[in-house]
Design a protein around this motif. Structure first.
Motif, PDB file in Angstrom:
ATOM      1  N   LEU A 216       0.910  -1.308   0.088  1.00 14.02           N
ATOM      2  CA  LEU A 216      -0.037   0.015  -0.018  1.00 14.02           C
ATOM      3  C   LEU A 216       0.920   1.229   0.083  1.00 14.02           C
ATOM      4  O   LEU A 216       0.515   2.182  -0.626  1.00 14.02           O
ATOM      5  CB  LEU A 216      -0.951   0.077   1.180  1.00 14.02           C
ATOM      6  N   CYS A 220      -0.115   0.693  -4.214  1.00  9.91           N
ATOM      7  CA  CYS A 220      -0.977  -0.360  -4.826  1.00  9.91           C
ATOM      8  C   CYS A 220      -2.425   0.018  -4.021  1.00  9.91           C
ATOM      9  O   CYS A 220      -2.442   0.631  -2.921  1.00  9.91           O
ATOM     10  CB  CYS A 220      -0.655  -1.524  -4.230  1.00  9.91           C
ATOM     11  N   THR A 221      -3.502  -0.325  -4.859  1.00 13.66           N
ATOM     12  CA  THR A 221      -4.748  -0.062  -4.213  1.00 13.66           C
ATOM     13  C   THR A 221      -4.805  -1.232  -3.267  1.00 13.66           C
ATOM     14  O   THR A 221      -3.895  -2.509  -3.226  1.00 13.66           O
ATOM     15  CB  THR A 221      -5.799  -0.087  -5.273  1.00 13.66           C
ATOM     16  N   ARG A 222      -6.081  -1.208  -2.465  1.00 13.66           N
ATOM     17  CA  ARG A 222      -6.114  -2.393  -1.624  1.00 13.66           C
ATOM     18  C   ARG A 222      -6.422  -3.715  -2.461  1.00 13.66           C
ATOM     19  O   ARG A 222      -6.050  -4.743  -2.008  1.00 13.66           O
ATOM     20  CB  ARG A 222      -7.280  -2.368  -0.527  1.00 13.66           C
ATOM     21  N   TRP A 223      -7.175  -3.645  -3.457  1.00  9.06           N
ATOM     22  CA  TRP A 223      -7.408  -4.730  -4.302  1.00  9.06           C
ATOM     23  C   TRP A 223      -6.224  -5.233  -4.877  1.00  9.06           C
ATOM     24  O   TRP A 223      -6.022  -6.471  -4.836  1.00  9.06           O
ATOM     25  CB  TRP A 223      -8.451  -4.206  -5.260  1.00  9.06           C
ATOM     26  N   GLN A 224      -5.446  -4.278  -5.325  1.00 11.55           N
ATOM     27  CA  GLN A 224      -4.096  -4.918  -5.879  1.00 11.55           C
ATOM     28  C   GLN A 224      -3.201  -5.345  -4.877  1.00 11.55           C
ATOM     29  O   GLN A 224      -2.463  -6.397  -5.157  1.00 11.55           O
ATOM     30  CB  GLN A 224      -3.199  -3.634  -6.690  1.00 11.55           C
TER      31      GLN A 224
ATOM     32  N   ARG B  21     -11.564   2.952   6.370  1.00 11.26           N
ATOM     33  CA  ARG B  21     -11.669   2.651   5.060  1.00 11.26           C
ATOM     34  C   ARG B  21     -11.427   0.990   4.890  1.00 11.26           C
ATOM     35  O   ARG B  21     -12.115   0.745   3.868  1.00 11.26           O
ATOM     36  CB  ARG B  21     -10.191   3.269   4.406  1.00 11.26           C
TER      37      ARG B  21
END
Lengths: 319, 307, 489
Positions: A216, A220-224, B21
């Motif tokens: 992160l 990166c996104t959390r999905w990535q 989040r």
């Protein structure tokens, strides 16, 4: 074998260094292979007496385990008269007639095989595809009532089959899912999906969040982070889950009996159809049994190494 | 309700700022799995609850006529029910107990094996991949009084009764079949636990002069107790549900010796078509399995597993 | 359907993770939503058999002899009518489950149903089509009078339920329990047996059950070719009730007051059970005594196990379903004889276990007529004759005229190509009311049946004395019956 170098884990834990120890142990356990394990087993101190006892126990266990299976496979190649003779016959002229019989005549086996492959395969794939994000979400979630959610997920798997079948049947009938492969897949999901979520969530919980957090930080996104960091690291878990779901679905009888029809009958149904009013065709039954059992055994053995680490649900590292 | 949550702070709850989040993301991740699961389970569950208070009519489309507490009243006054539950508890304890003991013994033996360990383990694992229906049918084949292999073997050693014919032997036989199929699973899980016992622990014990048995008893077994609990939980979850083996071998007989509650439930629903009463029995079974599972989960929690 | 599935899979593969679950529901719904059948098309053709050419019917059946024969022959029906029939064969309890679920859904996945008299016909009589309607429809082949060719007893037991003349199923299957014995052994030992026992041991309804018992005992003690004199189907299973009922009825016992009428025509409320009677007790006591000299493996056998044991030469005689004659003739060619069962104080009772073939009441009108064509064809004289003689063969005709045909009469003597016809004289006698044994045709029979065989099993295991077993069974039955029949009210 970094595990050898770690300080006594108990002390480490009490000193509040769980994170480091866990990470290190995980490292060790993902690399651990049975061969390495055997090196660490205390055979150096095993006396001959103990060794004899162990060999005898294992010998008996192997006999107990294998005789029925070997007998089934042997019988599937025996002529009918040799199968039902009062004295067990070990020597016989092998015949393929029972296998041939499975593929000719009224109930030809090919469609059953195809239904089994499609329904069990799809349900295992879907269980993993849906179970992986859900398991990850569950492992990383900090919501209140998470434990209740996770317990609810397990408990759906405990639903008594005969009681849920009628409502499910009516639901599926409304949706036109009776006697279809999608219907069967969904029926199998009732027991495979909770299992997959549960199992995979324990795999993800074992991953140190630090790895994803550094991803992160790198943007990166959390999905990535999930897709490219967490997922590849849990490959053994994904494979274990897939295979177990496949086995459960492939072996299911109770649901298939209710939800399948002429266009979707599976192999266990075919086996049960050999039990007729007029008698059981044991030769064909042994043949079909061999047919049902062998693919799952191969699948199971192919992932045996991962099954070992997978099925402990993190209890090994949790200590 | 929240007490179990408070018992132990989740290990990874550290950065407060990231929490809001995270909830959103983890929630979104869970939805695609949880929603279908809920659709497949909540609706049927509610239907069963309603059914348990109804007369369920089948002809011309299902109809539910309110029947009050009739089905529940019958459940608590059914003279046979107590026996079924008792027998179920016995069956459950016996199969699980035997599987645990034998599984652990096998795991210990395999663990100490130097050569051929992989081969032996692979062979021992085979039964757990066999479909329960096939296990049952195979059991019938092997114990057939006319040509069964095991019947023949037992005759050699002087037993010429019929396994599935006597009340005691039939019960023993279905237990044995279940044990045959599922001991490998326990052995497998235990072995995983054993392989993770740090050698340092055992070495320390050896330095203290502990004997083999003492090492096993005081060092090895305690350190795999979590794994054993997990094994117990996984197995218990299915043991209450599955009845395929009994269904194809004895059908609950002889003299009800093998009629455990799941068999009785199946019979009530699909042989007698008494779905109202079946719903009650089903709910009771669900309740019983949840209690058992909760018990195991609690024990795991107490050991410090935050799952 | 085979060509439909690959598209399902490829479709699946394209679905992304998040959407897959929801989409699976939707896709399933769409795929099959359009398949929720309307009625089939009726064509105007001169050939009344081809009115519904092109449609598909589903037939769910127990895996019995007539269905095996018909499945092997179904192409003829398709050639005749242009209708395709999917045949699903299942073990009886699985069949009953499918039928009940189908009826509960208010639709008809299976238009044609194998209607077991006790597990389908009695509980779901109101869910089946009254066949007199299509039978009297002039636009369809065949006529009403044709129904008179079925044996009257079979027509009543397998085809009707309750009051009125409704015809809910056509007799399709007619398994009947008779006395099967080793003719070779009975002949070889005839003299000695007659001397030792003091009566002519030739099997037949003129023998009493008491004599049957003594013959069995004699075989146990004197003959080495077989292990035991008699074998029984006394597993905790429907078969145990069947086996016991022959003895019960022979001793004058009944499950309910007016039992013979309830057995033949059926009733929703049969009244209190009469299993507590002295006659029933005498039957139970005798049955227990009989089993004490029978092959001890009897308590593990249902009819199949018993059939296999008899064919393997383990026992000298047994009461079993006549259809096992085919197996017997294969394993013990020319050595088995058949006759009706021995008599008790009341009669010689031979359990009739036939079943009908019926149409699901939820079918649409044209579908119903198409299904009727199949019923008509499947029970026609020609088809039954072919089912008896054909390659798969072995199915016993339910039309009386067939038994009058010269080739069938000849087939009743050895050598014969139709082994089941060796039993024809015995079963034809057993289909007369005075020789028949009929269990109660009531909707809750399955549960009563379970109560009965469970108590009997307990009695045979030594856990309950006959009086206790009969009393407990009676109480249990009364409880079941007093709850009424909920599922189809």
């Amino acid at each position: 074998m970094s595990v050898l170098d770690t300080p006594n884990p108990r002390r480490a834990e009490s000193a509040g260094q769980q994170e480091a120890v866990e990470q290190e142990r995980r490292h060790a356990s993902t690399k651990r292979s049975p061969r390495e394990g055997s090196r660490s087993s205390p055979l150096d101190r095993t006396g001959t007496g103990t060794r004899v006892v162990i060999l005898v126990v294992l010998g008996l266990a192997l006999l107990w385990t294998l005789v029925p299976l070997v007998w089934m496979v042997l019988s599937s190649f025996k002529p009918a008269t040799a199968i039902t003779s009062a004295e067990p016959s070990w020597l016989f002229t092998p015949t393929g007639e029972h296998y041939a019989g499975l593929f000719t005549g009224g109930n030809e086996l090919i469609p059953y095989l195809w239904h089994s492959v499609a329904a069990a395969g799809l349900s295992a794939v879907l269980s993993v595809v849906l179970g992986a994000p859900a398991g990850y979400g569950l492992a990383r979630s900090e919501m209140r009532g998470k434990r209740h959610l996770s317990f609810w997920i397990i408990s759906t798997r405990m639903a008594p089959i005969a009681a849920v079948v009628l409502p499910l049947f009516l639901m599926f009938r409304q949706l036109g899912l009776i006697d279809t492969i999608p219907g069967l897949v969904l029926a199998y999901m009732t027991f495979n999906l909770p299992f997959a979520i549960w199992l995979l969530s324990s795999f993800f919980s074992d991953l140190p969040p630090a790895l994803e957090e550094s991803a992160l930080v790198e943007g990166c996104t959390r999905w990535q982070a999930f897709r490219h960091v967490a997922l590849p690291l849990t490959k053994p878990g994904l494979v274990t889950t897939f295979v177990l779901c496949l086995v459960f679905a492939w072996n299911d009888y109770a649901f298939a009996l209710v939800f399948s029809g002429p266009d979707s009958q599976t192999l266990p149904i075919a086996a049960s159809q050999l039990v007729t009013q007029a008698g059981i065709d044991w030769g064909q039954l042994c043949a079909i049994g061999t047919f049902v059992v062998v693919p799952m055994m191969l699948a199971g053995l192919a992932v045996r190494r991962w099954l070992v680490t997978g099925l402990t649900l993190g209890a090994v590292t949790g200590e | 309700m929240s007490t179990s949550e408070d018992v132990r702070e989740p290990v990874r709850r550290r950065r407060k700022g990231a929490a809001p989040r995270r909830v959103g993301f983890t929630g979104r991740m869970m939805l695609p799995g949880i929603v279908p699961l809920a659709a497949l389970t909540v609706l049927p569950f509610l239907t069963i609850v309603v059914m348990s208070f109804s007369d369920v009519r089948l002809l011309g489309g299902m109809r539910l006529d309110f029947a009050g507490l009739k089905n529940w009243g019958r459940f608590f006054t059914d003279p046979e029910m107590g026996w079924f539950w008792l027998r179920t508890a016995g069956y459950f304890a016996l199969t699980l107990g035997l599987e645990m003991v034998l599984g652990v013994v096998l795991a210990l033996c395999v663990w100490r094996l130097v050569r051929g360990r992989n081969l032996v383990l692979s062979l021992l694992l085979l039964p757990m991949f066999v479909a329960p229906v096939i296990v049952g049918l195979l059991g019938r084949f092997l114990t057939d009084p006319t040509f069964g292999l095991y019947t023949w073997l037992l005759e050699r050693v002087g037993y010429d009764g019929d396994l599935l014919g006597g009340t005691f032997t039939a019960f023993a036989a279905v237990v044995a079949m279940d044990v045959w199929e599922w001991t490998p699973l326990i052995a497998l899980i235990t072995l995983a636990g054993l392989s993770a016992v740090p050698p340092t622990l055992r070495e320390a014990a050896a330095l203290d002069g502990a004997g083999r048995w003492q090492t096993l008893r005081h060092i090895v077994l305690p350190s795999i107790s979590n794994v054993l609990l997990v094994a117990l939980l996984i197995r218990a979850m299915d043991a209450i549900r599955y009845f395929d083996i009994i269904w194809v071998t004895t059908n609950g007989g002889p003299a009800n010796a093998t009629k455990i509650v799941p068999v009785r439930l199946y019979e009530t629903a699909f042989r007698f078509f008494d779905f109202g009463y079946a719903a009650v029995v089903g709910l009771a079974m669900l309740f019983a399995s949840i209690v058992v599972a909760r018990l195991f989960v609690r024990m795991l929690d107490r050991k410090g597993l935050a799952r | 359907m085979v060509d439909q599935e690959p598209s399902v899979i490829s479709r699946r593969r394209t679905l992304g993770g998040a959407l897959a679950g929801g989409a699976a529901f939707a896709a399933g719904g769409l795929l099959n939503g359009c398949a929720t059948r309307g009625d089939v098309r009726r064509r105007d053709t001169a050939d009344p058999w081809r009115r519904f050419a092109g449609c598909t019917l589903n037939f769910v059946s127990e895996n019995t002899a007539p269905t095996s024969a018909i499945a092997a022959d179904a192409e003829r029906f398709t050639a005749l009518t242009g209708i395709h029939v999917n045949i699903v064969t299942l073990e009886l309890s699985a069949l009953v489950q499918k039928v009940a679920l189908d009826l509960a859904s208010g639709q008809s996945q299976y238009q044609i149903i194998y209607a077991d008299s006790y597990q389908v016909l009695a509980p779901y009589a109101d869910g089946l089509v009254d066949l007199r309607e299509p039978a009297s429809d002039d636009s369809l082949p065949g006529d009403d009078s044709d129904l008179a060719d079925f044996f009257p007893l079979q027509m009543d037991v397998s085809g009707r339920f309750g009051r009125g003349d409704r015809v809910l199923a056509l007799p399709y299957d007619c398994a009947t329990m008779i006395w099967q014995y080793r003719e070779d052994l009975f002949e070889a030992h005839h003299e000695r047996m007659a001397n030792d026992l003091g009566f002519d041991p030739t099997p037949g309804p003129q023998r009493s059950w008491e004599e049957y018992y003594r013959i069995a005992e004699w075989f146990n003690d004197n003959v080495d070719e077989v292990s035991y004199g008699t074998g029984h189907q006394a597993k905790q299973h429907d078969s145990l009730m069947c086996d016991f009922s022959n003895v019960l009825f022979a001793h004058g016992g009944q499950y309910f007051e007016n039992g013979e009428h309830i057995g033949r025509f059926g009733a929703v409320d049969p009244g209190p059970s009469t299993l507590g009677s002295e006659e029933a007790l005498a039957g139970a006591e005798f049955y227990r005594r009989l089993l004490s000299v029978a092959d001890p493996a009897s308590t593990t056998w249902d009819w199949t196990g018993l059939g296999a044991a008899f064919a393997a030469g383990r026992v000298a005689m047994c009461p079993n379903w006549h259809e096992f004659a085919a197996d017997n003739e294969r394993s013990l060619p020319g050595r088995v004889g058949y006759t009706t069962l021995p008599s008790g104080p009341a009669k010689s009772a031979n359990m009739y276990g036939g079943a009908g073939i019926a149409i699901n009441g939820n079918t649409a009108p044209n579908e119903r007529d198409a299904a009727w064509l199949f019923l008509k064809w499947a029970t026609s004289r020609k088809t039954q004759l072919r089912n008896l003689t054909g390659e798969v063969g072995g199915a016993t005709p339910t039309r009386s005229s067939i038994y009058r045909a010269p080739e069938i009469r000849r087939a009743q003597q050895r050598p014969t190509g139709m082994p089941t016809m060796l039993t024809a004289p015995a079963v034809q006698q057993a289909w007369k009311p005075e020789y028949s044994g009929l269990r109660p045709k009531i909707p809750m029979w399955n549960e009563c049946d379970t109560a009965i065989y469970t108590e009997l099993s307990r009695m045979l295991a030594g856990d309950a004395a006959p009086r206790r077993a009969m009393r407990d069974a009676r109480d249990h039955i009364d409880r079941i019956v007093s709850r009424g029949w909920v599922a189809a009210e």
